[in-house]
Structures are given as C-alpha cells and as structure tokens.
Write a protein that holds these residues in place. Structure first.
Motif, PDB file in Angstrom:
ATOM      1  N   THR A 182     -15.098 -32.146 -47.108  1.00 45.10           N
ATOM      2  CA  THR A 182     -16.355 -31.433 -47.329  1.00 45.10           C
ATOM      3  C   THR A 182     -16.781 -30.810 -46.003  1.00 45.10           C
ATOM      4  O   THR A 182     -16.320 -31.209 -44.923  1.00 45.10           O
ATOM      5  CB  THR A 182     -17.462 -32.381 -47.821  1.00 45.10           C
ATOM      6  N   ASP A 183     -17.681 -29.838 -46.054  1.00 43.72           N
ATOM      7  CA  ASP A 183     -18.159 -29.186 -44.830  1.00 43.72           C
ATOM      8  C   ASP A 183     -18.793 -30.198 -43.884  1.00 43.72           C
ATOM      9  O   ASP A 183     -18.585 -30.139 -42.664  1.00 43.72           O
ATOM     10  CB  ASP A 183     -19.170 -28.090 -45.173  1.00 43.72           C
ATOM     11  N   ASP A 184     -19.582 -31.125 -44.453  1.00 38.77           N
ATOM     12  CA  ASP A 184     -20.248 -32.133 -43.611  1.00 38.77           C
ATOM     13  C   ASP A 184     -19.224 -33.020 -42.906  1.00 38.77           C
ATOM     14  O   ASP A 184     -19.370 -33.336 -41.714  1.00 38.77           O
ATOM     15  CB  ASP A 184     -21.193 -32.993 -44.453  1.00 38.77           C
ATOM     16  N   THR A 185     -18.199 -33.444 -43.661  1.00 42.48           N
ATOM     17  CA  THR A 185     -17.162 -34.312 -43.067  1.00 42.48           C
ATOM     18  C   THR A 185     -16.385 -33.555 -41.997  1.00 42.48           C
ATOM     19  O   THR A 185     -16.099 -34.094 -40.921  1.00 42.48           O
ATOM     20  CB  THR A 185     -16.198 -34.818 -44.152  1.00 42.48           C
ATOM     21  N   ASN A 208     -17.406 -30.994 -40.178  1.00 44.43           N
ATOM     22  CA  ASN A 208     -18.265 -30.810 -38.996  1.00 44.43           C
ATOM     23  C   ASN A 208     -18.397 -32.099 -38.207  1.00 44.43           C
ATOM     24  O   ASN A 208     -18.444 -32.080 -36.965  1.00 44.43           O
ATOM     25  CB  ASN A 208     -19.651 -30.313 -39.423  1.00 44.43           C
ATOM     26  N   LYS A 209     -18.440 -33.218 -38.913  1.00 43.45           N
ATOM     27  CA  LYS A 209     -18.552 -34.515 -38.240  1.00 43.45           C
ATOM     28  C   LYS A 209     -17.355 -34.762 -37.325  1.00 43.45           C
ATOM     29  O   LYS A 209     -17.514 -35.180 -36.173  1.00 43.45           O
ATOM     30  CB  LYS A 209     -18.643 -35.627 -39.289  1.00 43.45           C
TER      31      LYS A 209
END
Length: 324
Positions: A64-67, A69-70
């Motif tokens: 996912t985008d959040d993962t 970016n993390k």
C-alpha cells in the motif's frame, strides 16, 4: 503497487542490494520475506534477490502507499529536495565547460564548497542536482535510485574544474580514471618571489582532521597516517614588478592540501594562503589556486570515446590579473 523500470543507473546492481537502498527503512529479513511471498517481483517472477538487474527489467512492489512510504522513509523525496533547489537558486548558473549524457565539467568559483561541511551549507553537490532538475535531464523519480554527484573535490577557496557525474555509468568511469591516475589535473597558482626553473617535489603527507591542516615530511616515517605524495611544477612566468611567479602544477598523487603544503615547505607559499604561511595580497586573503586544465587519456571506449585525448580549460579568474 509501485512499478519501477530499471534504467542505466540501476543496471548491473544485485536485485537485493537495489531493494535495500530503495526500501532503506526495511530490514534485510523483511525484504527477503517479501521476495519469497512474491510481494516483490522481478519481471513478474519470483526472485531470491541474487539476480543482476538489466536495463528494461520491471520491478513490482505490492505494498500500500502508506506501507511503501514507511519503508522508504518519512516524507516525500520532493519535500527533501529543498536544499538542492535552494543551492541552484543561490549559486545561480555556474559555468559549464563541457556536458554530455554522463558527465558535467563545472568551473567552480572560489568560495563554493564541493561538498557540504554543515547541514545548512550550499555546495556543488546540491547545485548539480538542482541544475539537472531545472534542465529536465533528471526527474524527482529518477533520484529515488541514483543521485548525481561530484567525482573530485576542490577546497572551498580553490576554483576551477570539477568533474560531476550525471549517471552511474559516468560516476564509475570517472572514479576509475581518477583512481588509476589517468586524468591529467593541472592547476595554476601565484607565489611570492622568483622561481626560475621547473621542479618536482616528493614527500609524505598526513592530515589533522580537527585542524583541517596537513604536515609534510621529506622521508618516509613508516607511519600509516602518512601517504606518499608527488607534485610537478612548471614555471609559466615571472613578473619582476610584483615579484610574483606563476606556476602550472601537475598532481601526480592527489591528497588534501598537497599543492599548498608542498609550496609552503620550500618557502614559496601561495599568495593569500594564510593557513600555510602565505599572506594577504591586494585584499586576496585566500589561496590563489585554480584547477585550470584537465586532460583525458586516449583510447576511451563508448560512451566516453568523445573524451579521448581531449583537454578542457577553465579560464583564470580575475584575481589572477594581479600578475599582469
């Protein structure tokens, strides 16, 4: 899902090494687990990470985008480019002597750092990225896998030619040529007093990092802190009215402050080089040393054949007018 097309700057890297740099906040164990589960693929196939990347290979990361970016680090790359854009704005359009798809030769003015010394500094490294972004030769996305950078350093107040790499291919070749001493690097400088014949100097140099100053010994001290150095000097001319000698200097080895310390050791410090025994001259209070000429060897292969046997010159700064 993130898709990455392998370009020239990524080819020949091991796949796992590329991923460790790209997902810098992820552990190696996590990356190999994602490979085993096919959450990361190479050309739509399962991979163990040992493959050598080729131009045109397709990497897919099913996060996912959040993962993503993390594991890429906080913030976005675009946000982090403020220093590069500010450096380009502040330093302006520096003189480019030569440019192709792989390298840029820049005439660095005195007073500009080659690399940052402190976080708030503007240096040629940041300027280069800002310059290439402004030209459209690189993109924000391309910086995710390769950052252009300088290949040789000059002191803050030494002016002249700096070799910059636009591509990984350029960086590898230039660094190889410099390491093997296959690039002729010639400087111009002014010293007080008369020198009437060419000469060369050899010695052993050690740098005190805290004081940012070097010492030179004539004989080998058999101390690993000291490195062998050799410098050649050619007399360009002598001005009897000002009692100044102009020298062209060829570096045989390339160590920090080598030219400055070698000239100081024979009683002819560079004009303005207060650190090494020189004195201010007509308001010049920094070393008047200029990386004047660069020579490439014959027989370079593609994509560098156009550089074979070529010589590039950075005209002397106006401060050298005191010799006239």
């Amino acid at each position: 899902m993130k898709e990455i097309i392998v370009g020239e700057n990524e080819q020949d890297k091991r796949f796992d090494s590329f991923l460790k740099g790209y997902l810098k906040e992820a552990s190696g164990g996590f990356i190999y687990k994602m490979l085993r589960k096919k959450n990361i693929t190479l050309n739509d196939k399962k991979s163990d990470g040992s493959e050598k990347l080729k131009k045109g290979d397709v990497i897919k990361i099913f996060f996912t985008d959040d993962t993503l970016n993390k594991f890429r680090g906080k913030g976005t790359l675009k946000d982090s480019l403020e220093p590069e854009l500010k450096a380009y704005e502040k330093l302006g359009k520096l003189t480019v002597i030569y440019e192709d798809d792989n390298i840029v030769l820049v005439d660095k003015p005195a007073g500009v750092l080659s690399q940052k010394a402190q976080k708030e500094d503007y240096s040629l490294n940041e300027w280069l990225i800002g310059y290439l972004l402004d030209k459209g030769d690189i993109t924000v996305d391309s910086l995710e896998t390769y950052r252009p950078s300088i290949c040789n350093r000059l002191d803050r107040n030494t002016s002249g030619i700096v070799i910059c790499a636009k591509s990984l291919t350029g960086a590898r070749k230039m660094n190889e040529l410099i390491k093997d001493r296959n690039v002729g690097k010639f400087y111009r400088t002014l010293v007080k007093g008369k020198i009437d014949k060419d000469f060369s100097l050899k010695g052993y140099l050690s740098k005190d990092e805290k004081k940012n100053k070097v010492v030179i010994l004539d004989k080998d001290p058999h101390n690993p802190d000291f490195s062998y150095i050799e410098t050649e000097f050619h007399v360009v001319g002598y001005n009897s009215e000002s009692s100044l000698t102009m020298l062209e200097v060829k570096l045989i080895t390339g160590k920090p402050h080598q030219i400055r310390a070698h000239l100081s050791s024979i009683g002819h410090p560079i004009i303005g080089d207060i650190k090494y025994g020189g004195s201010a001259y007509k308001k010049i209070n920094y070393q008047l040393l200029h990386s004047y000429r660069l020579q490439f060897p014959q027989g370079l292969d593609e994509p560098f054949s156009s550089l074979s046997g070529k010589e590039f010159i950075a005209p002397l700064p106006k401060e050298f007018d005191i010799f006239e």
